[in-house]
Design a protein around this motif. Sequence first.
Motif, short mmCIF file in Angstrom:
data_model
loop_
_atom_site.label_atom_id
_atom_site.label_comp_id
_atom_site.label_asym_id
_atom_site.label_seq_id
_atom_site.Cartn_x
_atom_site.Cartn_y
_atom_site.Cartn_z
N UNK A 146 50.01 50.82 45.27
CA UNK A 146 50.06 49.91 44.12
C UNK A 146 48.68 49.34 43.82
N UNK A 147 48.38 49.04 42.54
CA UNK A 147 47.11 48.35 42.25
C UNK A 147 47.08 47.03 43.02
N UNK A 148 45.91 46.71 43.59
CA UNK A 148 45.78 45.47 44.37
C UNK A 148 46.22 44.26 43.56
N UNK A 149 45.93 44.27 42.25
CA UNK A 149 46.14 43.09 41.42
C UNK A 149 47.59 42.94 40.96
N UNK A 150 48.43 43.95 41.20
CA UNK A 150 49.82 43.86 40.75
C UNK A 150 50.54 42.71 41.49
N UNK A 151 51.38 41.99 40.75
CA UNK A 151 52.08 40.84 41.34
C UNK A 151 52.99 41.28 42.48
N UNK A 152 53.06 40.47 43.53
CA UNK A 152 53.87 40.82 44.71
C UNK A 152 55.32 41.10 44.35
N UNK A 153 55.87 40.33 43.42
CA UNK A 153 57.29 40.50 43.06
C UNK A 153 57.50 41.88 42.45
N UNK A 211 34.49 37.36 42.38
CA UNK A 211 35.76 36.77 41.96
C UNK A 211 36.75 37.91 41.69
N UNK A 212 37.99 37.77 42.16
CA UNK A 212 38.98 38.84 42.01
C UNK A 212 40.24 38.32 41.31
#
Lengths: 306, 306
Positions: free
Chosen positions: B271-278, A160-161
């Motif tokens: 960028x960190x993968x989990x950072x929001x696209x916006x 899960x990510x």
Amino acid sequence: MNLGINLSFAIKRWVEPEVWAELVSRQLGLRLVQFTYDLLDPWWPAASRDAMAARVRRAAADGGLEIESAFSGLANYCFDGLLHPEAEGRSASLEWWKRAFDVAAAVGAKVSGRPLGGMSAADAADPHRRAQRYRDLLESVQELTVAAKQAGLQRLQVECTPLAREIPYTAEQSRKFLADLEAQCAVPVTLLVDIGHALYQPLYGPDARMPHWLHGLGRSIGAFHLQNTDFQSDSHWGWPDKRGLFDLANFAREVKEAGLEDVPAFLEIIYPFELADEAVLSNITSSVLHCRREYAQEAVAEQQPA
Amino acid sequence: MNLGINLSFAIKRWVEPEVWAELVSRQLGLRLVQFTYDLLDPWWPAASRDAMAARVRRAAADGGLEIESAFSGLANYCFDGLLHPEAEGRSASLEWWKRAFDVAAAVGAKVSGRPLGGMSAADAADPHRRAQRYRDLLESVQELTVAAKQAGLQRLQVECTPLAREIPYTAEQSRKFLADLEAQCAVPVTLLVDIGHALYQPLYGPDARMPHWLHGLGRSIGAFHLQNTDFQSDSHWGWPDKRGLFDLANFAREVKEAGLEDVPAFLEIIYPFELADEAVLSNITSSVLHCRREYAQEAVAEQQPA
């Protein structure tokens, strides 16, 4: 409690199987290992890959280590995997999984896994394409369970990510995903829950807590990843780390309360490539000691094991 | 000044070639691009890979973009490459390079490159093995220049990295490496200098400055990577970033003084993968504006281009 280590700490440093096996068994005092595909890329030509995997299996056996599972690390997390917007990208990912099963079996693991993939921003924003990606994903995973069984593996494990463009990213979605797969898989599909993913506050809010995941998923959880985190990033820090806020002893209590103390929990620390080897060795040693004391509740002394 | 962008910002978000091409040309106002193998893994089966590469080439042409080079990103930086301690690992890396040349040519690039690889801690600590790895590396790169020429590429580009286990990691070692290769290469080998690598203080000390690299390497420099950094990590941050300390306008002056203003400089933000696209879109937009003003010295307004 069932504490082990993911070999992420060793990549690009202690690469030879005999070297990391010695580190894990003697320096860190552990015997349960999750192999990382960052040490042996499933894409490498089969003859090279198989020779290298055989050396991994021998070194683990010689060091008294159990390689419980093999798992993708940083390298394959860079790609969109089974949720790639292009059919060619999705089919390349299916091929990766099948090659990974061969590596997993060759190193002696029972389980292979990784995050399933991420949708492009464009696909995620389009309800029709989003639904299509989900249907394709179910089919792909069903196909992969057949390949996993053929390779001699016992389970396929899905991480899960903390991204809403990825599947599954919540406990609720994970339950639905497993239910939608049910009765159509050749081997069981279980979930890997990483505490730094599960408690990522920018996505799940400040009230995210592990019992929600533990009680929501129960025996569907096949393994944990342990890391230190500030809940604001997928940090993968160790202990001590002055930025980290994760209370591992409390997590151990929560795991016990959920009756999941037998589930393997693999420490997964990701160090900057450029960090000095001595700093990494010191931090991975203190991190494992911390996990042995706080999570496994071993009575280990402050100094390193002999 | 010759400003472009590495597509690292787009991975796992704006994956479709038409989507990133539109972002680069219209949102960011750039036309010079360095393609990243994190968007198209050279390992993917040739038929899939070639179809995807053709789509990249079309989208770039349609958007008026020039793909000057193709370069490895995060995924292949996880492995030891041409300096792997095992012969099988080194031969897998040679194969990766050759497959990458095919991708580079197919997307329309003239140049392909990456860091060469890292020695294991054990090899790096052994003078005999270290010397052997270096000799093997020279041979491998010579072999690769032949393959690059056959693929129709003009140059092979080697990135300097901030690790003493990698080659090359200093301006002095880079010069020796190029001299040792001299007259034995089928196409020229040039260097990519990343300012966040070159000024990493834990390795190079607090007095590390860019003119040392610029004047030491001169026309051997084939490209720059631009990033914001605190000099304590290989940060790859953008602008604004309250942690970042890099003075880009000063670097532009240093590049001019060294007579290297025509060398392509690619902004490479990770960028960190989990950072929001916006958040990523906002930061990459402000970062490019900052580079256009401070590095390319364009008179661009604060607001985003239309």
